[in-house]
Design a protein around this motif. Sequence first.
Motif, short mmCIF file in Angstrom:
data_model
loop_
_atom_site.label_atom_id
_atom_site.label_comp_id
_atom_site.label_asym_id
_atom_site.label_seq_id
_atom_site.Cartn_x
_atom_site.Cartn_y
_atom_site.Cartn_z
N ASP A 77 0.83 -1.20 0.00
CA ASP A 77 0.00 0.00 0.00
C ASP A 77 0.87 1.26 0.00
O ASP A 77 2.08 1.21 0.23
N VAL A 78 0.24 2.39 -0.27
CA VAL A 78 0.98 3.58 -0.69
C VAL A 78 1.98 4.07 0.35
O VAL A 78 3.11 4.43 0.02
N THR A 79 1.60 4.07 1.63
CA THR A 79 2.52 4.59 2.63
C THR A 79 3.78 3.75 2.72
O THR A 79 4.89 4.26 2.82
N ILE A 80 3.57 2.42 2.65
CA ILE A 80 4.73 1.53 2.73
C ILE A 80 5.56 1.65 1.46
O ILE A 80 6.78 1.61 1.50
N GLN A 81 4.86 1.85 0.32
CA GLN A 81 5.57 2.09 -0.94
C GLN A 81 6.61 3.18 -0.77
O GLN A 81 7.79 3.01 -1.11
N ALA A 82 6.17 4.30 -0.21
CA ALA A 82 7.05 5.45 -0.07
C ALA A 82 8.24 5.09 0.81
O ALA A 82 9.39 5.41 0.47
N GLN A 83 7.98 4.40 1.89
CA GLN A 83 9.09 4.02 2.78
C GLN A 83 10.10 3.14 2.05
O GLN A 83 11.31 3.34 2.16
N ILE A 84 9.57 2.15 1.32
CA ILE A 84 10.46 1.21 0.62
C ILE A 84 11.31 1.96 -0.40
O ILE A 84 12.52 1.72 -0.53
N LEU A 85 10.68 2.89 -1.12
CA LEU A 85 11.42 3.64 -2.15
C LEU A 85 12.53 4.48 -1.51
O LEU A 85 13.67 4.50 -2.00
N GLU A 86 12.18 5.14 -0.40
CA GLU A 86 13.19 5.92 0.32
C GLU A 86 14.36 5.03 0.70
O GLU A 86 15.53 5.38 0.54
N LEU A 87 13.99 3.87 1.23
CA LEU A 87 14.98 2.90 1.68
C LEU A 87 15.91 2.52 0.53
O LEU A 87 17.14 2.54 0.67
N MET A 88 15.33 2.21 -0.63
CA MET A 88 16.15 1.79 -1.76
C MET A 88 17.09 2.90 -2.18
O MET A 88 18.26 2.67 -2.49
N LYS A 89 16.58 4.13 -2.15
CA LYS A 89 17.40 5.27 -2.55
C LYS A 89 18.59 5.43 -1.62
O LYS A 89 19.73 5.64 -2.07
#
Lengths: 367, 374, 377
Positions: free
Chosen positions: C194-206
């Motif tokens: 879901d969207v909130t976790i999406q954002a966290q994961i993307l930040e993490l990858m970056k």
Amino acid sequence: MDTNTNCNVNKDQTKSWDKIINSLKDFFGKDIVRYIVKRILMFIPTIFLVSFLVFFVIQLPPGDYVSSEVAKLAGEGEYLSEKEANDLRAEYGIDKPFIVQYGMWIRDIIWTPTDSQYYRINHSHHNWKYSFEQKKNVWTVIEERLGITILISSIIMIFQYAVSIPIAVYSATHQYSAGDYIASIVGFLGAAIPNFVLAFVLMYLSYKWTGNAQVGLETKEGVIGFLKSLVIPIIVIGTSGTCGIIRSVRAQMLDEIGRQYTLTARAKGVKESTIIMKYCFRAAINPTVSGLGGILSSLFSGSTVTAMVLGLQIQGPQLLAALQAQDMYLAGSIVMVQAILVVIGILLSDIVLAFLDPRIRYSGGSR
Amino acid sequence: MSKKKKTKEDYYLASQWTLMARKLKKHKLAKVSLIILAILYFGALFADFFAPYSISNTSSLYKDTFPSKIHVMHDGEFVGPFVYGLTKTINKKDLKAPIVIEEDTSQYYKIGLFVHGDEYKVLGLFTSDIHFFGLKEGSNGGTSARIYLFGGDVLGHDILSRIIVGGRISLTIPFASAFISFFLGITIGSLSGYFGGVFDMIVQRIIEVIGAIPQIPLWMALSAAIPDGISTVKIYLYITIILSFINWTGMARIVRGKFLSLKNEDYVMAARLAGVSTWKIIWKHLVPGFLSYLIVALTLGIPGSIVGETSMSYLGLGIKDPATSWGVLLQEASDVKVVAAYPFKLIPIIFVAITVLAYNFLGDGLRDAADPYK
Amino acid sequence: MDKDNILEVKDLRVNIHMMEGELTAVRGVNFEIKKGETLGLVGESGCGKSLTCKAILAINDKKCEAKGSIKFNSDESGEVEILDLNPKGEEIRSIRGKQISMIFQEPMVAFSPMYTIGNQINECTRLHITKDKKKSKEISMAVMKKVGIANVEKRYNQYPHEFSGGMLQRALIAMALVCNPKMLIADEPTTALDVTIQAQILELMKSLQKDFNTAILFITHDLGVVAKMCDRVAVMYLGKIVESADTETIYANPQHPYTKGLIGSVHKIGGNREDRLFSIEGTVPLAMNLPVQCGFYDRCTVAIDGLCNKAEPELVEIEPGHKVACFACNHEGCKAECERARKEIAEREERERKEAELAAQEAALGKNKKKLFGRRA
């Protein structure tokens, strides 16, 4: 549920119980212990239901113990009046309602007198656990063949697993190869041809070739002679199971090989053989383990007729003889022993499965 | 091009059953099996016509006789397919085998189609004596000669005739019991799945327990309850019920499982919200969703029943002489020495095996056809 | 091969053998990724994105056959042609997981349910870094901590079904990063979340990319994610790349009608309420027995009849770093491509006409023969 019962017992006991359970929990993990306790608790009502059903079957044949006694006495020239017969019924308790009779039967089964006690009792009291034909305690009769039946069944079961699993794994990892096709065809035919058909054919062939029918089990010529005489029974009784396992393990393996996690493992750089054994096989074997009870059941089933054809001295022919003589308590007990063995098999396979498959421990298991 | 498009459209619009039939047609083994089964059942329906002799027709001369040899040449002359009769001579010198039965080559008896023979009733309606094949009476005088293609049994019956007539029982009992279990299974399974709760739990336990008891021993124990000296029809009925006793459980389990999983599907919820009655939901929306699986299970359950009936009759617990089923025929083959001397007594086994295999293949084909993902 | 590039894919084709025939799912894909760079591969479902990245690791199905060239270049292994390696051999296995690793689309099914998460992450370290049990466990736990899994001691011994979707995705990322790979393939890593976790994961990858200087091939159909993550974007349609440029250019100046459509279908914050979201009509056709035409022709609004339905445009560089494959965009490069296509069409039609004539002649001859034969009979 188990914790509740534990709490209600007196405190000392609770403590020692808790200790044992806690140490088990530490060793295996708490989920698995909870699961096993739950399964064992479920085992008890199942056994009771089995006995109930068996008793129902015992009661089915027309007439009862007294009417067969009356007939027997009539044969000896002694006639009983209707009233006398009914008095006998009242004395033995077979005029009581079904459920009371069932209770008496269970009581007699749990309480095991020796044979000498039996004769004494039998004059005054109808015992529910008595083989009319053989004038013996039912257990004594069953014990004669129970050991060999379990031994043969276990040997066949080991044979089935040992043969079928490697073939199935090969078949699945070499899908559409010549070997796979052969295994599939043989697997299908073997599973489809009835046991006793094979028994007939093999018996005939062995008689044709060796001039001596490989009939019965050799128990006098040592282990090797015994094993030799087991060859045909193993092939006959084991084939359908073996082929069944090949089919199901192969299908399961193919299913698992197609799963995403094999791809993940491959992307990690895991060796192909490790992927097959560590991931796919471990997952594919579970349904086979859970089918253990069913395999045991079909073994007993298949061996019954086969034993008659091949003249094996196991429980099947004993059952037939009992049925033909309308010796229902013996017959019922044999069926019940087999059913209990199957239920124990199911219980064991569930426990093994709980060790193998973490999801079952976690969900508490629903079969 | 437009035709191609049309077939494609047909494919998308085809009902589940048309799709199944289409897929089944592609499954060669299943198709062959279906044809074989059709032939077997057709043969059983008109058994008296296809059987060359009535099953009460015996001949002491033809006791345990080997399958008749079919000749075409008589005295160096071509006469078409025929058999010789048998003669009995007494050999006093050889005390071990004093009676010698040999072919009597002096006369020949031609084989014909649609010949007159024992009388029988067609479907219980009218009498006839036409048999599919047999010896042409009076083609060369004498009527004592017989054609026993699969040999004779211990009383001098024609084994082929007994197989054909026995098929009536051996083929239809499993079929009938399959239908009983089908309805029992749907009823109990759907009630169990629909109501859930205590009823469901009890049914589940019962199914589990029946499943735990080994099939054939349980069948045997149940068939001991068949009273002696009752009519064949009644025995038939009893055995059918006994066989259904186990089969319904499998059916009920499938129905219940499907009910549980489908009950919460969105389309069921949608129908409920639209005000469709429960009864209609069950029969219009739920049952068609898994009927194909039930039919597959039904087909795959029949071989077990065939083996069950055959085994019970073989062990003397089911159909009994003079009624005939394949199991009864096999009773004669229970002694290995008899089988070694007269191997043709194993022929009924071939029929059991073929039928069981055909049902298995058909069931397999149906299973593939019913799987929408294949 | 350019030294700065870690991966060069040239004319990659993937065929799938199916019952109905051969399906060319990837039809000549070219791209390269520089060290430490993030390339976004964008397209709808079924356009061949996933097959492309599976081909890079040579973990395609048996039914799939990859042709062309995939060159991988790293300090450790030097330049390697991946398609030449035995897909089951030791060499490719030492690259997988160690140098190139992959994050899968659905974390729920990417782990085997039979083993603990720790066991499965650990497997990677044990294979590629150290055989020492204790050490590898330490490394695995450290990475798990780094991707934001709390209570690692406990989590390490838990099974996948005890994890939530987001946590599993983190574990999957930990597994992919545990060996410090040079390149990471992320196949729609956030679609199942879901969207909130999406954002966290993307930040993490970056942030992890910064730490490890990893190149990322980021596969997605979500243009919002692309804007956030990628340096460059390649848009894929029906097994081909139809446009590629750096992220800003793609958003500011999309050339291919498909790209335009994709960008038009993204919801904009602050946009007018009455503005309808743009949607592309139709679906991606099945890549089997495709006619010679632009793959997007059936759905295109600016298609040029007689050109777009008769030839397939090649990728042309219209500005430095901006390539597009379309006849209908007004750039010098594209016009040249149009000319080339027109010539090709004319030649082909000429050839076909001749062939048709020949066939007609032969047919007439055959007919005459038949007539003769018929008369004689």
